[in-house]
Design an enzyme around this catalytic site. Sequence first.
Site, PDB file in Angstrom:
ATOM      1  N   PHE A 150       0.816  -1.213   0.000  1.00 48.98           N
ATOM      2  CA  PHE A 150       0.000   0.000   0.000  1.00 48.98           C
ATOM      3  C   PHE A 150       0.845   1.255   0.000  1.00 48.98           C
ATOM      4  O   PHE A 150       0.569   2.206  -0.709  1.00 48.98           O
ATOM      5  CB  PHE A 150      -0.887   0.024   1.247  1.00 48.98           C
ATOM      6  CG  PHE A 150      -2.287  -0.464   1.013  1.00 48.98           C
ATOM      7  CD1 PHE A 150      -2.695  -0.911  -0.232  1.00 48.98           C
ATOM      8  CD2 PHE A 150      -3.206  -0.468   2.050  1.00 48.98           C
ATOM      9  CE1 PHE A 150      -3.986  -1.363  -0.445  1.00 48.98           C
ATOM     10  CE2 PHE A 150      -4.504  -0.912   1.863  1.00 48.98           C
ATOM     11  CZ  PHE A 150      -4.887  -1.362   0.608  1.00 48.98           C
ATOM     12  N   ASP A 190      -3.730 -12.386   0.620  1.00 50.17           N
ATOM     13  CA  ASP A 190      -3.328 -12.982  -0.660  1.00 50.17           C
ATOM     14  C   ASP A 190      -3.195 -14.496  -0.638  1.00 50.17           C
ATOM     15  O   ASP A 190      -2.865 -15.097  -1.648  1.00 50.17           O
ATOM     16  CB  ASP A 190      -2.015 -12.346  -1.137  1.00 50.17           C
ATOM     17  CG  ASP A 190      -0.890 -12.444  -0.105  1.00 50.17           C
ATOM     18  OD1 ASP A 190      -0.929 -13.376   0.732  1.00 50.17           O
ATOM     19  OD2 ASP A 190       0.016 -11.594  -0.130  1.00 50.17           O
ATOM     20  N   HIS A 194      -7.290  -9.521   8.241  1.00 54.58           N
ATOM     21  CA  HIS A 194      -8.031  -8.708   7.274  1.00 54.58           C
ATOM     22  C   HIS A 194      -8.733  -9.556   6.220  1.00 54.58           C
ATOM     23  O   HIS A 194      -9.042  -9.090   5.132  1.00 54.58           O
ATOM     24  CB  HIS A 194      -7.096  -7.688   6.615  1.00 54.58           C
ATOM     25  CG  HIS A 194      -6.578  -6.664   7.587  1.00 54.58           C
ATOM     26  ND1 HIS A 194      -5.467  -5.898   7.359  1.00 54.58           N
ATOM     27  CD2 HIS A 194      -7.031  -6.289   8.802  1.00 54.58           C
ATOM     28  CE1 HIS A 194      -5.256  -5.099   8.402  1.00 54.58           C
ATOM     29  NE2 HIS A 194      -6.192  -5.320   9.290  1.00 54.58           N
ATOM     30  N   CYS A 227     -21.739 -12.961   0.781  1.00 52.86           N
ATOM     31  CA  CYS A 227     -22.857 -12.022   0.866  1.00 52.86           C
ATOM     32  C   CYS A 227     -22.822 -11.379   2.253  1.00 52.86           C
ATOM     33  O   CYS A 227     -22.754 -12.084   3.267  1.00 52.86           O
ATOM     34  CB  CYS A 227     -24.178 -12.747   0.654  1.00 52.86           C
ATOM     35  SG  CYS A 227     -25.602 -11.722   1.101  1.00 52.86           S
ATOM     36  N   CYS A 229     -26.432 -12.550   4.171  1.00 51.50           N
ATOM     37  CA  CYS A 229     -26.743 -13.928   4.605  1.00 51.50           C
ATOM     38  C   CYS A 229     -25.503 -14.793   4.741  1.00 51.50           C
ATOM     39  O   CYS A 229     -25.592 -15.940   5.187  1.00 51.50           O
ATOM     40  CB  CYS A 229     -27.744 -14.582   3.656  1.00 51.50           C
ATOM     41  SG  CYS A 229     -27.026 -15.110   2.088  1.00 51.50           S
ATOM     42  N   ASN A 256      11.756  -4.673   8.160  1.00 52.64           N
ATOM     43  CA  ASN A 256      10.994  -3.819   7.248  1.00 52.64           C
ATOM     44  C   ASN A 256      11.940  -2.798   6.634  1.00 52.64           C
ATOM     45  O   ASN A 256      12.787  -2.253   7.324  1.00 52.64           O
ATOM     46  CB  ASN A 256       9.874  -3.094   8.016  1.00 52.64           C
ATOM     47  CG  ASN A 256       8.771  -2.600   7.110  1.00 52.64           C
ATOM     48  OD1 ASN A 256       8.166  -3.398   6.399  1.00 52.64           O
ATOM     49  ND2 ASN A 256       8.528  -1.308   7.101  1.00 52.64           N
ATOM     50  N   ASP A 259      15.901  -5.941   2.758  1.00 56.86           N
ATOM     51  CA  ASP A 259      14.951  -6.714   1.975  1.00 56.86           C
ATOM     52  C   ASP A 259      14.583  -8.023   2.695  1.00 56.86           C
ATOM     53  O   ASP A 259      15.458  -8.785   3.100  1.00 56.86           O
ATOM     54  CB  ASP A 259      15.546  -7.031   0.601  1.00 56.86           C
ATOM     55  CG  ASP A 259      14.573  -7.826  -0.243  1.00 56.86           C
ATOM     56  OD1 ASP A 259      13.591  -7.240  -0.728  1.00 56.86           O
ATOM     57  OD2 ASP A 259      14.764  -9.056  -0.374  1.00 56.86           O
TER      58      ASP A 259
END
Length: 253
Positions: free
Chosen positions: A40, A109, A126, A134, A137, A226, A243
Amino acid sequence: MLALNRNAAIERLSELLAESRRGVAFTGAGISTESGIPDFRSPGGLWTQNRPIPFDEFVASREARNEAWRRKFAMEDKFQAAKPGRGHRALARLIARGKLSAVITQNIDNLHQLSGIPDEKVIELHGNGSYATCLDCGERYEIEWVRERFHGAGGIAPDCASCSGPVKSATISFGQAMPEGAMRRAEAESLAADLFLAIGSSLVVWPAAGFPALAKRNGARLAIINREATEFDGMADLVVRDDIGDVLAPFVG
Ligand code: NAD
Ligand code: ZN
């Protein structure tokens, strides 16, 4: 806090794992960039291209639903083609060796499962984008079912065949309630761990970002891998700004 070069970081990480009796990994979009799925917040990441569609807009507006599915199908080939990277494979190996008890992930993913980690050891905060449900339902729909109808109707999102409710990919949007079971399990794993590896997350999306600090306050050692700094680096026992694939490659085999 210690920011180390690659070899020293790998060595320190090996030591932390050797000294740990029960580790847990927490992953974000950064572990999947090697697999071709953009994150993101990196330059050129999905965030810079599109404002996310909040949950209430998705529910309230057909146009928002059409746009959400248009974006989903624009990305779908990348998701379908993605294979687990070195980071995913290293975590699968650490789970198999019994060094990690679970992977808590913000990702949608399915790549942790594809790397061979049993479903019950992947805690998805997430949701999962590989199918749809749906919202009224709960009926499950495959992405192909939605795709055929969406394209057949010229870009209109289909409604549930049983109850006409809105059909949404099984992911958690901004403003949508977190999945209770996954949150409870992630909390329990964070509290039970003596080593918490936060990998490839900017650690800004709450409440998911609370878990590293929860584990640390409860006595776990915290390692953050990170490329960019995070606001939790100051409390970490090891910070690796490098990395992910390169750092975790030695743990694959
Ligand atoms: P983010 O995009 O906020 O942060 C990703 C972090 O990973 C960045 O700080 C970046 O510097 C780092 N990074 C990227 N590639 C790296 C590499 N190869 N090595 C080391 N660091 C690397 O991601 P987030 O914290 O997971 O939050 C984004 C939200 O968007 C999540 O909640 C998730 O649900 C969703 N998302 C998921 C996916 C996916 O499933 N793969 C992809 C994009 C977004
Ligand atoms: Zn329905």
